[in-house]
Write a protein that holds these residues in place. Structure first.
Motif, PDB file in Angstrom:
ATOM      1  N   ASP A 102       0.823  -1.218   0.000  1.00  0.00           N
ATOM      2  CA  ASP A 102       0.000   0.000   0.000  1.00  0.00           C
ATOM      3  C   ASP A 102       0.852   1.261   0.000  1.00  0.00           C
ATOM      4  N   ALA A 103       1.943   1.246   0.785  1.00  0.00           N
ATOM      5  CA  ALA A 103       2.838   2.406   0.808  1.00  0.00           C
ATOM      6  C   ALA A 103       3.431   2.643  -0.576  1.00  0.00           C
ATOM      7  N   HIS A 104       3.811   1.563  -1.243  1.00  0.00           N
ATOM      8  CA  HIS A 104       4.374   1.668  -2.587  1.00  0.00           C
ATOM      9  C   HIS A 104       3.345   2.199  -3.578  1.00  0.00           C
ATOM     10  N   TYR A 105       2.119   1.717  -3.476  1.00  0.00           N
ATOM     11  CA  TYR A 105       1.038   2.150  -4.362  1.00  0.00           C
ATOM     12  C   TYR A 105       0.878   3.673  -4.278  1.00  0.00           C
ATOM     13  N   LYS A 106       0.748   4.183  -3.054  1.00  0.00           N
ATOM     14  CA  LYS A 106       0.539   5.622  -2.875  1.00  0.00           C
ATOM     15  C   LYS A 106       1.762   6.426  -3.311  1.00  0.00           C
ATOM     16  N   ALA A 107       2.942   5.927  -3.002  1.00  0.00           N
ATOM     17  CA  ALA A 107       4.164   6.637  -3.382  1.00  0.00           C
ATOM     18  C   ALA A 107       4.286   6.745  -4.904  1.00  0.00           C
ATOM     19  N   CYS A 108       3.905   5.676  -5.614  1.00  0.00           N
ATOM     20  CA  CYS A 108       3.955   5.706  -7.085  1.00  0.00           C
ATOM     21  C   CYS A 108       2.956   6.709  -7.646  1.00  0.00           C
ATOM     22  N   LEU A 109       1.741   6.732  -7.099  1.00  0.00           N
ATOM     23  CA  LEU A 109       0.748   7.702  -7.557  1.00  0.00           C
ATOM     24  C   LEU A 109       1.243   9.125  -7.314  1.00  0.00           C
ATOM     25  N   TYR A 110       1.833   9.351  -6.144  1.00  0.00           N
ATOM     26  CA  TYR A 110       2.384  10.673  -5.838  1.00  0.00           C
ATOM     27  C   TYR A 110       3.469  11.058  -6.843  1.00  0.00           C
ATOM     28  N   HIS A 167       8.844   4.113 -16.333  1.00  0.00           N
ATOM     29  CA  HIS A 167       7.928   4.011 -15.190  1.00  0.00           C
ATOM     30  C   HIS A 167       8.203   2.765 -14.362  1.00  0.00           C
ATOM     31  N   ILE A 168       8.536   1.648 -15.011  1.00  0.00           N
ATOM     32  CA  ILE A 168       8.856   0.438 -14.241  1.00  0.00           C
ATOM     33  C   ILE A 168      10.128   0.636 -13.422  1.00  0.00           C
ATOM     34  N   TRP A 169      11.161   1.227 -14.026  1.00  0.00           N
ATOM     35  CA  TRP A 169      12.408   1.418 -13.271  1.00  0.00           C
ATOM     36  C   TRP A 169      12.209   2.390 -12.107  1.00  0.00           C
ATOM     37  N   ALA A 170      11.422   3.446 -12.323  1.00  0.00           N
ATOM     38  CA  ALA A 170      11.149   4.378 -11.223  1.00  0.00           C
ATOM     39  C   ALA A 170      10.363   3.679 -10.115  1.00  0.00           C
ATOM     40  N   SER A 171       9.410   2.839 -10.485  1.00  0.00           N
ATOM     41  CA  SER A 171       8.606   2.130  -9.480  1.00  0.00           C
ATOM     42  C   SER A 171       9.455   1.127  -8.711  1.00  0.00           C
ATOM     43  N   ARG A 172      10.397   0.490  -9.381  1.00  0.00           N
ATOM     44  CA  ARG A 172      11.302  -0.442  -8.688  1.00  0.00           C
ATOM     45  C   ARG A 172      12.185   0.297  -7.695  1.00  0.00           C
ATOM     46  N   TYR A 173      12.682   1.456  -8.088  1.00  0.00           N
ATOM     47  CA  TYR A 173      13.514   2.240  -7.177  1.00  0.00           C
ATOM     48  C   TYR A 173      12.725   2.616  -5.921  1.00  0.00           C
ATOM     49  N   ILE A 174      11.497   3.073  -6.108  1.00  0.00           N
ATOM     50  CA  ILE A 174      10.666   3.460  -4.968  1.00  0.00           C
ATOM     51  C   ILE A 174      10.406   2.261  -4.066  1.00  0.00           C
ATOM     52  N   LEU A 175      10.166   1.098  -4.659  1.00  0.00           N
ATOM     53  CA  LEU A 175       9.937  -0.108  -3.864  1.00  0.00           C
ATOM     54  C   LEU A 175      11.190  -0.496  -3.074  1.00  0.00           C
TER      55      LEU A 175
END
Length: 428
Positions: A229-237, A269-277
């Motif tokens: 859930d934290a990752h979901y919100k962080a990606c949307l932000y 977008h995938i690489w940015a999402s992986r970094y955030i995760l």
């Protein structure tokens, strides 16, 4: 269940025994410390609190959450790039004198490639070219995350720079005209920090068989929801085009979906999402793995299913275009498999909702095939295909570009096409 510690995921207090091994303070312990902030924390021979007092923690927390916008025009840009393994993400920060809206406004930068396995020590400078910008969910304000690719000082892409070739393919007029869409399903597994065993599993043991865990709720079935859930919100932000998330079949395993994205944007977008995760699991004290088969045996592996369509596939008569694309993909099966992730042979066994790595297959609504076509696509005569072969650790630049190249730019001989059509029962 994994817990993101309160009040801060970025600053964790720790307790320790007399031994130097420290463990995170639980939320209950933290609350107790805060309630008693004006009292001395009792010590015993067995435990001692590493945080001096809650006031110290609160001051660090205040600085981490400090909004610098009213005081300076400067922002912090976190430059992110892919390291020498082709799957590790690296980053470092620099101050930019004012907010920016486009990567071209950012300066190039450099890093020590000898420390990432990307350059020799005697000529170690590698140059970062900013390529995509996202809002920084960790620092907030006008601060940004910057996806970069890497070049030699002479301007040549280094071998691990897969974005460069992908950008060339996506800028081809034939590809641009077809407006390729991608929806990528990124699966991942969460591991306990010290033992590298899946989250929620008994140490050295196994949970009950698969079945109750997929999209499940409950402390005995869902492990790591806070992180998801934290990752979901962080990606949307951040502005990442994340479209959903769910718990996966193996306990401790999760999935999120990014897309539909057009062309090179899918990889960014995938690489940015992986970094955030990676950053979120770092703060939560949990290990992230993209291994395609983290646990051997009767457990599902982790993939990165890639949904793909072109303008022609999405229009009337598109199902015939999809079948022609499947034909091309069958003829380049080996090339795709070699580019679809390390260790994928441990996952693509023909079991656990996979096709055999050695055999190309396709089917409608069949998750045991290399390529799946949805029922709606068959019914409507147009839509998309799902490539179920990519592993969870695949490079999205490689996979998306290869799909476009194989279906839009590469043409087989008539003889090869005829033989392949007969072999996989396609009438094109």
């Amino acid at each position: 269940m994994a817990q993101i510690l309160a009040p801060s995921t970025q600053c964790q207090a720790r307790i320790t025994k007399i031994s130097p091994v420290a463990t995170p303070i639980s939320s209950k312990m933290w609350s107790s410390l805060v309630m008693k902030q004006n009292k001395k924390v009792a010590r015993s021979a067995k435990f001692r609190v590493m945080a001096v007092n809650s006031g110290t923690i609160n001051r660090v927390e205040d600085l981490l959450n400090l909004d610098i916008t009213p005081f300076t025009d400067s922002i912090i840009a976190e430059y992110i790039w892919i390291g020498g393994t082709g799957i590790d993400v690296r980053s470092k920060s620099r101050t930019i004198s004012k907010p920016v809206e486009h990567p071209s406004e950012l300066p190039k930068w450099n890093y020590d490639g000898s420390s990432t396995g990307q350059a020799p020590g005697e000529d170690s400078e590698v140059i970062l070219y900013p390529q995509a910008i996202f809002k920084d969910p960790f620092r907030g304000g006008n601060n940004i995350l910057v996806i970069c690719d890497a070049y030699t000082p002479q301007g040549e892409p280094i071998p691990t720079n897969k974005r460069h070739k992908a950008a060339e393919i996506f800028s081809n007029p034939k590809v641009e005209a077809e407006i390729p869409w991608y929806g990528i399903e990124q699966e991942y597994t969460l591991l306990q920090t010290d033992v590298k065993w899946p989250l929620g599993w008994p140490v050295g043991g196994y949970p009950g068989p698969q079945g109750p865990y997929y999209c499940a709720a409950g402390a005995d079935k869902s492990f790591g929801r806070d992180i998801s859930d934290a990752h979901y919100k962080a990606c949307l932000y951040a502005g990442i085009n994340i479209s959903g998330t769910n718990g996966e079949v193996m306990p401790g395993q999760w999935e999120y979906q990014v897309g539909p994205s057009v062309g090179i944007e899918a990889g960014d977008h995938i690489w940015a999402s992986r970094y955030i995760l990676e950053r979120i699991t770092e703060q939560a004290g949990v290990v992230l793995t993209l291994d395609p088969k983290p646990i051997e045996g009767d457990w599902n592996g982790a993939g990165c299913h890639t949904n793909y369509s072109t303008k022609s596939m999405r229009e009337d008569g598109g199902f015939e275009v999809i079948k022609k694309a499947i034909l091309n993909l069958s003829l380049r099966h080996k090339i795709h498999i070699e580019a679809y992730g390390e260790g994928n042979e441990r996952r693509l066994t023909g079991k656990h909702e996979t096709a055999s790595i050695n055999t190309f297959s396709w089917g409608v609504a069949n998750r045991g095939c290399s390529i799946r076509v949805g029922r709606d696509t068959e019914k409507n005569g147009k839509g998309y295909l799902e490539d179920r072969r990519p592993a969870s650790n695949m490079d999205p630049y490689v996979v998306t570009a290869l799909l476009a190249e194989s279906t839009l730019l590469w043409e087989p001989t008539l003889e090869a096409e005829a033989l392949a059509a007969q072999k996989i029962a396609l009438k094109v």
